[in-house]
Design an enzyme around this catalytic site. Structure first.
Site, PDB file in Angstrom:
ATOM      1  CG  PHE A  17     -26.191  -0.834 -72.497  1.00 19.98           C
ATOM      2  CD1 PHE A  17     -27.492  -0.417 -72.245  1.00 19.98           C
ATOM      3  CD2 PHE A  17     -25.857  -2.154 -72.276  1.00 19.98           C
ATOM      4  CE1 PHE A  17     -28.452  -1.314 -71.771  1.00 19.98           C
ATOM      5  CE2 PHE A  17     -26.793  -3.063 -71.808  1.00 19.98           C
ATOM      6  CZ  PHE A  17     -28.089  -2.634 -71.557  1.00 19.98           C
ATOM      7  CB  ILE A  18     -23.309  -1.453 -68.497  1.00 26.06           C
ATOM      8  CG1 ILE A  18     -23.826  -2.676 -69.261  1.00 26.06           C
ATOM      9  CG2 ILE A  18     -23.262  -1.757 -66.992  1.00 26.06           C
ATOM     10  CD1 ILE A  18     -22.950  -3.921 -69.099  1.00 26.06           C
ATOM     11  CB  ALA A  81     -13.532   3.250 -70.245  1.00 24.49           C
ATOM     12  CB  SER A 124     -16.192  -9.748 -70.813  1.00 22.88           C
ATOM     13  OG  SER A 124     -16.881 -10.468 -71.800  1.00 22.88           O
ATOM     14  CE1 TYR A 148     -14.482  -6.518 -74.489  1.00 21.54           C
ATOM     15  CE2 TYR A 148     -15.450  -8.713 -74.494  1.00 21.54           C
ATOM     16  CZ  TYR A 148     -15.380  -7.441 -73.972  1.00 21.54           C
ATOM     17  OH  TYR A 148     -16.208  -7.080 -72.927  1.00 21.54           O
ATOM     18  CB  ILE A 188     -31.571  -8.517 -77.291  1.00 18.13           C
ATOM     19  CG1 ILE A 188     -31.583  -9.864 -76.558  1.00 18.13           C
ATOM     20  CG2 ILE A 188     -32.928  -7.840 -77.154  1.00 18.13           C
ATOM     21  CD1 ILE A 188     -31.880  -9.751 -75.068  1.00 18.13           C
ATOM     22  NE  ARG A 212     -24.276 -15.100 -77.123  1.00 22.30           N
ATOM     23  CZ  ARG A 212     -23.565 -16.070 -77.699  1.00 22.30           C
ATOM     24  NH1 ARG A 212     -23.563 -17.284 -77.162  1.00 22.30           N
ATOM     25  NH2 ARG A 212     -22.871 -15.839 -78.782  1.00 22.30           N
ATOM     26  N   GLY A 276     -14.853 -15.237 -83.540  1.00 24.49           N
ATOM     27  CA  GLY A 276     -14.706 -14.867 -82.133  1.00 24.49           C
ATOM     28  C   GLY A 276     -15.979 -15.018 -81.328  1.00 24.49           C
TER      29      GLY A 276
END
Length: 323
Positions: A17-18, A81, A124, A148, A188, A212, A276
């Site tokens: 996506f990004i 990635a 992140s 993650y 979303i 968010r 999480g």
């Protein structure tokens, strides 16, 4: 000559996506782009419109030789990635570790060996965990609550260690909540997908009070390009977010308004979310403003309207309406 004209650039995860939007932004600036992606979550369709303008390497960052070959000869590497699925990281932490920690190690090692001029890491907001205070600045303790998030901390730590020990020109961008066209998961998209399936009833995880901090993908990509050209960003972690936090309940109301479903859709909150899931994400973006000159340009309502239009055009979604 413009700063990106003819520059050799690798985007790992460039079919995602990004990543695919970053490829578009780089090509628009005249860069020579190579994409490395294993197509586990990325899609060739995201790059179909530029397939004849890029070099594509189908491969996995977990494979050291593949990474070394893709990095060789590059001037800038954007490392996106990753396994970016938090619930999946809870179910299979080993895969998450191998993809996000071992994979990052391979990228940083290859960048150093190839003499890459700049390495920019897509970290992140998950590195912070539940905030002790907000807005969350870059000095906030790193206390991830998911495998993650922990893997992103490790990927950052390796990059910073290579920067300080070996001189790797490294920057980490802590991405909060990016959204936009080509989105295929996350809050979303999930809400819109539920409304497409059943516009009369919308089930929402949690109690609606989760917070968010959304940033349109075009703005996120602007931050990546700026970070790769900013000397002051070397060795730094920088938040990238919209800086305008919104609760999930407010987001739901916005979606229903934009889809003209107010008064029609019954909203039901489950009261619980997935393991999480961070409850509050609200970024302090002053460092990005100071170092990168970064200020988001796409208001949330405008960005979501663009996403809805894309879903109607590309996927034929109607959300129960005739137009």
């Amino acid at each position: 000559m413009p700063p990106w004209e003819g520059k050799r650039v690798l985007v790992t995860g460039g079919a995602g996506f990004i990543g695919s939007h970053l490829v578009d932004a780089l090509l628009a600036e005249g860069a020579r782009v190579t994409v490395l992606d294993n197509l586990h979550s990325g899609q060739r369709a995201n790059l179909r419109h530029v397939a004849d303008r890029i070099a594509f390497v189908e491969g996995d960052v977990r494979d050291e030789e593949t990474v070394a070959g893709a990095v060789r000869g590059q001037e800038v590497v954007f490392h996106l990635a990753a396994n970016a699925d938090v619930p999946q990281s809870v179910k299979d932490p080993r895969y998450d570790f191998e993809s996000n920690v071992v994979g990052s190690y391979h990228v940083w090692r290859a960048c150093l060996a190839a003499g890459v001029g700049r390495a920019v890491f897509a970290s992140s907001a998950a590195v912070y965990g539940e905030p002790r205070y907000r807005p969350i600045d870059e000095e906030h303790p790193l206390r991830p609550i998911s495998p993650y998030g922990a893997a992103k901390v490790a990927g950052e730590a390796l990059g910073f260690a290579y920067h300080r020990t070996y001189g790797l020109p490294f920057t980490a961008l802590r991405i909060f909540n990016s959204y936009g066209e080509r989105l295929s998961r996350y809050v979303i998209f999930d809400l819109l997908a539920k409304l497409e399936r059943s516009p009369d009833v919308l089930e929402v995880l949690g109690d609606g009070r989760q917070v968010r901090d959304y940033c349109h993908v075009a703005d996120t990509c602007r931050a990546f390009l700026a970070a790769a050209q900013c000397q002051a960003a070397l060795g730094e972690a920088i938040n990238v977010a919209g800086g305008a936090p919104i609760t999930i309940a407010e987001l739901v109301a916005l979606l229903l308004r934009l889809l003209h479903l107010e008064g029609r859709t019954q909203v039901r909150y489950t009261g619980t979310s997935w393991q999480g899931d961070i409850q509050v994400l609200h970024a302090d973006t002053s460092k990005a403003q100071r170092l990168l000159g970064f200020r988001p340009q796409v208001p949330l309502a405008d960005g979501i309207s663009r996403l809805i239009a894309w879903l109607r055009r590309e996927r034929g979604w109607t959300f129960g309406l005739s137009s």
